[in-house]
Scaffold this motif. Structure first.
Motif, short mmCIF file in Angstrom:
data_model
loop_
_atom_site.label_atom_id
_atom_site.label_comp_id
_atom_site.label_asym_id
_atom_site.label_seq_id
_atom_site.Cartn_x
_atom_site.Cartn_y
_atom_site.Cartn_z
N ALA A 163 -19.84 46.58 -14.33
CA ALA A 163 -19.75 45.32 -13.61
C ALA A 163 -21.07 44.55 -13.71
O ALA A 163 -21.08 43.33 -13.90
CB ALA A 163 -19.39 45.56 -12.15
N LYS A 195 -21.72 40.88 -15.52
CA LYS A 195 -22.32 39.80 -14.74
C LYS A 195 -23.61 39.32 -15.40
O LYS A 195 -23.89 38.11 -15.46
CB LYS A 195 -22.60 40.28 -13.32
CG LYS A 195 -23.20 39.20 -12.43
CD LYS A 195 -23.56 39.75 -11.06
CE LYS A 195 -24.23 38.66 -10.21
NZ LYS A 195 -24.69 39.20 -8.91
N ASP A 196 -24.41 40.27 -15.91
CA ASP A 196 -25.66 39.93 -16.57
C ASP A 196 -25.41 39.08 -17.81
O ASP A 196 -26.17 38.16 -18.13
CB ASP A 196 -26.41 41.22 -16.94
CG ASP A 196 -27.90 40.99 -17.17
OD1 ASP A 196 -28.35 39.84 -17.00
OD2 ASP A 196 -28.59 41.97 -17.51
N PRO A 222 -22.01 35.21 -12.87
CA PRO A 222 -21.07 35.61 -11.80
C PRO A 222 -19.84 34.70 -11.73
O PRO A 222 -19.57 34.09 -10.70
CB PRO A 222 -21.94 35.48 -10.54
CG PRO A 222 -22.87 34.36 -10.87
CD PRO A 222 -23.18 34.48 -12.34
N ALA A 231 -16.76 37.43 -16.11
CA ALA A 231 -17.32 38.71 -15.64
C ALA A 231 -16.42 39.35 -14.59
O ALA A 231 -16.14 40.55 -14.62
CB ALA A 231 -18.72 38.49 -15.08
N GLY A 232 -15.94 38.51 -13.64
CA GLY A 232 -15.08 39.05 -12.60
C GLY A 232 -13.77 39.59 -13.13
O GLY A 232 -13.31 40.66 -12.70
N SER A 279 -14.36 42.84 -15.20
CA SER A 279 -14.77 43.92 -14.28
C SER A 279 -13.54 44.49 -13.57
O SER A 279 -13.40 45.71 -13.42
CB SER A 279 -15.77 43.40 -13.25
OG SER A 279 -16.99 43.06 -13.85
N LEU A 327 -18.32 45.50 -6.64
CA LEU A 327 -17.63 44.23 -6.89
C LEU A 327 -17.47 43.42 -5.60
O LEU A 327 -17.58 42.19 -5.60
CB LEU A 327 -16.25 44.50 -7.51
CG LEU A 327 -16.27 45.11 -8.92
CD1 LEU A 327 -14.85 45.49 -9.35
CD2 LEU A 327 -16.89 44.14 -9.92
N ILE A 341 -20.79 41.61 -4.78
CA ILE A 341 -21.09 40.39 -5.54
C ILE A 341 -19.91 39.40 -5.49
O ILE A 341 -19.82 38.49 -6.29
CB ILE A 341 -21.46 40.71 -7.00
CG1 ILE A 341 -20.34 41.47 -7.71
CG2 ILE A 341 -22.77 41.49 -7.06
CD1 ILE A 341 -20.63 41.78 -9.18
N GLN A 357 -16.73 39.62 -6.20
CA GLN A 357 -15.79 39.56 -7.31
C GLN A 357 -14.51 40.35 -7.02
O GLN A 357 -13.64 40.44 -7.87
CB GLN A 357 -16.45 40.10 -8.59
CG GLN A 357 -17.48 39.16 -9.18
CD GLN A 357 -18.06 39.65 -10.48
OE1 GLN A 357 -17.97 40.83 -10.81
NE2 GLN A 357 -18.67 38.76 -11.24
N GLN A 364 -9.37 35.43 -9.98
CA GLN A 364 -10.80 35.17 -10.17
C GLN A 364 -11.10 33.68 -10.21
O GLN A 364 -12.11 33.23 -9.67
CB GLN A 364 -11.28 35.84 -11.46
CG GLN A 364 -11.53 37.32 -11.32
CD GLN A 364 -12.60 37.64 -10.29
OE1 GLN A 364 -13.72 37.16 -10.36
NE2 GLN A 364 -12.24 38.48 -9.33
#
Length: 420
Positions: free
Chosen positions: A65, A69-70, A74, A78-79, A82, A298, A301, A303, A409
């Protein structure tokens, strides 16, 4: 400690993978199903490079995750991916649960029960969740013991089977039927085999808990994959020698116990069932522990959705609840196929993230993730084609789940943007 992370990785991998997937793989690969497991190890080994590079540089309980995100920020991408990973791991838990029920009922001839198998599977999930809630330290302490028991048990069964086949004078591949779907079938079978190795990704969620993660995290993943690859190759060759691909397909969901009966009789059946029960229950314990940590990350952050604040232990409750739903309403073939679709889609996104966004930061060699994408597509495309031809419903369900995650998402990101 590195021993703990290796135990966790092998504990998750050596569960439903070898006990439930052998028959499904043989349906695609025919007599070549042992080779499919070897190819699955190669694909997973190449794929692990990106996870190892990132987790060694950025150890955290978020693992994949945090990587996504990196790389993508965000947002929706990414969500979504993940949650693809999260749902594929939850689906793997339901695979463990239904395998537990199937093997436990085999001595009574009730392994095909549409009621008892899911009921026992749900009971196993509930029990594993309760143990995790009462004492997750017990899960950590028991991981090494159960991993050793599973490895020794499966290895002894495999070696005894190979010795039995050799002494019979028929040879190791005397049961070969010659039936196969060709290269397409072998590659499609490899897709399912990747599920038997994807447990290595749980190790990336333990970065905070491993001493000197820059060295030991990579070693833990490599050692776990090697242990499982050797065991899977031994046991699949043994099963092939005992009942052949045709027998494996007929006993699809309980092939290992069926293979033990001709060689060892009723006591062999009992031992195989006992090993399967230990493997699936311990796999559930380890998986619920690791996957709930991912969900907590998750949530942290924003997500993943949360329940009302007054409810405690939300990650474990949500993870176990979703696994129970999958166990109750999907069969082993549908569960495995959905897990394969979601996991490989997520894996391709991870490899692309490394190529496009993270290669300099983690000092990755671009050709390795590029090769992984090629390998993922090489097995996923024929698997999808064959599934569309023979099991369109599962493909539609997997697509619907993926679409639901992406839509959720999009709505979540809009809510965050509007300050909701």
């Amino acid at each position: 400690m590195m021993t703990g992370s290796i135990s966790l990785g092998t504990g998750v991998m050596i569960g439903a993978g070898i006990f439930a997937l052998v028959g499904q793989v043989a349906e695609f690969a025919g007599d070549w199903f042992p080779l499919a497991f070897l190819l699955g190890a190669i694909v997973s080994g190449v794929s692990s490079y990106s996870y190892v590079r990132y987790s060694s540089v950025n150890p955290s309980s978020g693992g994949i995750a945090m990587l996504l995100k990196d790389a993508y920020g965000p947002g929706v991408v990414a969500g979504s991916f993940s949650l693809f990973m999260y749902v594929s791991m939850v689906v793997a838990e339901s695979l463990l649960a239904r395998t537990f029920g199937t093997y436990l009922l085999r001595p009574f001839g009730l392994q095909g029960s549409a009621i008892l198998v899911p009921v026992l599977g749900v009971a196993a999930i509930v029990a594993a969740a309760v143990v995790n809630l009462v004492s997750n330290k017990l899960v950590e302490r028991s991981a090494t013991t159960t991993a050793v028991l599973k490895i020794l048990g499966i290895a002894l069964l495999a070696i005894a089977g190979l010795i039995g086949a050799g002494l019979s004078g028929d040879g190791f591949f005397s049961k070969s039927s010659g039936d196969s779907l060709g290269i397409a079938g072998l590659l499609a079978g490899t897709t399912l085999c990747v599920l038997a190795y994807k447990g290595f990704t749980t190790i990336t969620n333990q970065g905070d808990d491993i001493r000197d993660p820059k060295k030991n995290l990579a070693r833990s993943i490599v050692i776990s994959l090697l242990i499982c690859a050797m065991l899977y190759l031994l046991i699949t060759v043994s099963v092939e020698s005992s009942i052949g691909a045709e027998g494996v397909v007929k006993a699809r969901d309980y092939a290992l116990v069926q293979a033990a009966e001709p060689l060892f009789g009723s006591w062999g059946v009992g031992i195989t069932v006992a090993i399967a029960v230990v493997a699936t229950l311990s796999g559930l314990l380890a998986s619920l522990y690791s996957v709930s940590r991912l969900y907590a990350m998750l949530q942290g952050i924003r997500q993943a959705p949360s329940l009302p604040k007054r409810i405690s232990h939300q990650p474990m409750i949500i993870t176990a609840g979703l696994a129970i739903l999958a166990t109750a309403f999907l069969d082993l073939s549908q569960i495995a196929s959905m897990g394969a679709f979601l996991y490989l889609a997520m894996d391709i996104s991870v490899q692309w993230a490394v190529i496009r966004h993270l290669r300099s930061k983690i000092q990755a060699k671009v050709w390795v993730p590029a090769l992984t994408i090629v390998l993922d597509l090489a097995i996923l495309v024929p698997f999808t084609v064959l599934k569309v031809q023979n099991d369109l419903f599962t493909v539609i369900v997997a697509a619907a789940v993926a679409a639901s995650i992406v839509i959720a998402q999009i709505l979540a990101v809009r809510a965050r943007t509007n300050g909701v």
